[in-house]
Design an enzyme around this catalytic site. Sequence first.
Site: not given
Lengths: 130, 517
Positions: B172, B408
């Site tokens: 959590g 790239a």
Amino acid sequence: MKQLRITVDGKSYDVSVEVLEESNPADTAPAAPAPVRSAVVRAPVAAPIAAPKPAASAAGPGTVVSPLAGKVVSIDVAVGDAVNAGDRVATIEAMKMNTFIYAESDGTVAEVTAEPGQMVDEGAALLKLS
Amino acid sequence: MSIDPALLERLENARNTAEAGGGEARIAKRHEKGLLTARERLARLFEPGTFMEFGKHAQHACHQFGMEKKSMPGDGVVTGVGYIDGRPVAAFSQDFTVGGGALGRIHAKKICDLMEYAGQAGMPVFGINDSGGARIQEGEESLSGYGQVFFKNVLLSGVVPQISLIAGPCAGGAAYSPALTDFLIMTRSNAQMFICGPEVIKASTGQVTTMEEIGSADAHAAISGNVHFVAEDEDHAIEIAHKLLSFLPSNNVSDPPHKPMENLVFNPDPVMNELVPADPREPIDVKRVIAQLVDHGDFLEVQEHFAPNIVVGLCRIQGLVTGIVANQPAIKAGTLDIDASDKAARFIRFCNIFNIPLLTLVDVPGFLPGVAQERGGIIRHGAKMLFAYAASTVPKITVIMRKAYGGAYLAMCSADMGADMVFAWPTAEIAVMGADGAVKILYKREIAAAEDPAQASAEYAKEYRDKFASPYQAAAKAMITDVIEPSQTRGIVSMALRNTLSKRETRPPKKHGNIPL
């Protein structure tokens, strides 16, 4: 030129040593204080690198899939061949580069589902191992 | 005239109670499972006798639901400072034997106080997470405690290295504290990390899954990318932590622990030449290149299993701590995709914060084509690499091994993105796109008019390749520093790093840039 004194059985000798070449640090032992497991410090990689399985592949176990979209250059095994994990089983060409496909597990080639020259999608089955 | 022995006895008892944690029975149960206690973990982390504990006698501050009758030694967490490799490091270790290591108000305060101290003293923070979650009896005070820990994590981010070890449950909201730190190490056994577990997922969506699929170390290392290192067990995790810290400075105003060699060595390494295949379609295994370049082949790879088409990690090169970012042509042809961009950008920014020079090894044919990439936002993700490199002011050295195509190539720290030096191997191809694609645009009419368009296209492509499939076109335009033999790379990169180490670059002041997240 270095002067060294070496004592053998109580008798000392003065010797001069000439260092001819600096040693390559890569050849000497690491100075790391603690022993470290191989999992931490990778030895030079010798084994072929298995391409990761596409996350969204719907293929079942034993199915060898293409990790990216491309053209099948070759299927490097035939039906009935025994393969070991890590053996190269196919070659895909994509982005001007050959990507080698390796078997992830031991087995026998049960079926080849792609042929050289064929375009395949990411996650497409190339062959099945049993 | 000496101190009342009863007082000393009381102190002794209080110390024993605190050190016993959840008591013998619970500790024995842990040992049976092959697990270490919170204190045993710290004892392995630090050099013997160097641990100085903070808040040893702390207790919980809950007076409801029967908690007022319970003792919670240390309020379920051990905090303090100890030495690793001669340098002080702050650490907290959640104690699962005390109320399941649940976080209450004092537990959170101890962690926050430790982090505040570490930030001011300029030392790394190492957090060992092993906790059932919030202490329900303390309700919103627990929740507030998590909030305070997160806030401190963010204040410290970029000031001192923060490392988290997930060695138990981390579920959590609790998972967000480690997520805010620089590196997460997770043990393969006994550790789970998730926001919603399989039961909650099933109840709210009907999807059936397993902890292995969503919360295990392997899932986080390979699929989610939340975890940077997978450890077989707790001892291995501590080894990884030691190794990692050996490359890091204590804080952002210190240099990393360089161990410069007295004399640089320039001996050529013939193995490097052998690693470059003659056929440009044969992939280079970039990990073998890295192993040759770094001292003792000693490379600490970060996020090894996530987006393996790019390789990032820490090493020393002739003694200088260096962060390496390298395309891996053996996987997905070395293309940049969403995950690879995220992974590299985060690592580049980490190195920049902590003054670690960057070495970029380029063999990239482009961004990965595909519908999923475009719709997944490769533009936004790829832009992170451009942003991270351009925003970094540490020494940046780039080696173009082979392909350096299009956007790239820019994303792999070209000179334009602020590389201080760019070296190219004779096999380098620096081009806006591949030859086949380029001629289809450049000679569209000629090819269409030709008797045999396919042959014409191939001829134009060959001509284009001869001209551009070498580094000399770019070298002639002074876009690269030098063309070097692969075998010379280690020596030349070492010298480039050493020359550039004194680099100082100032940028206009601002709160922070707006990296496309």
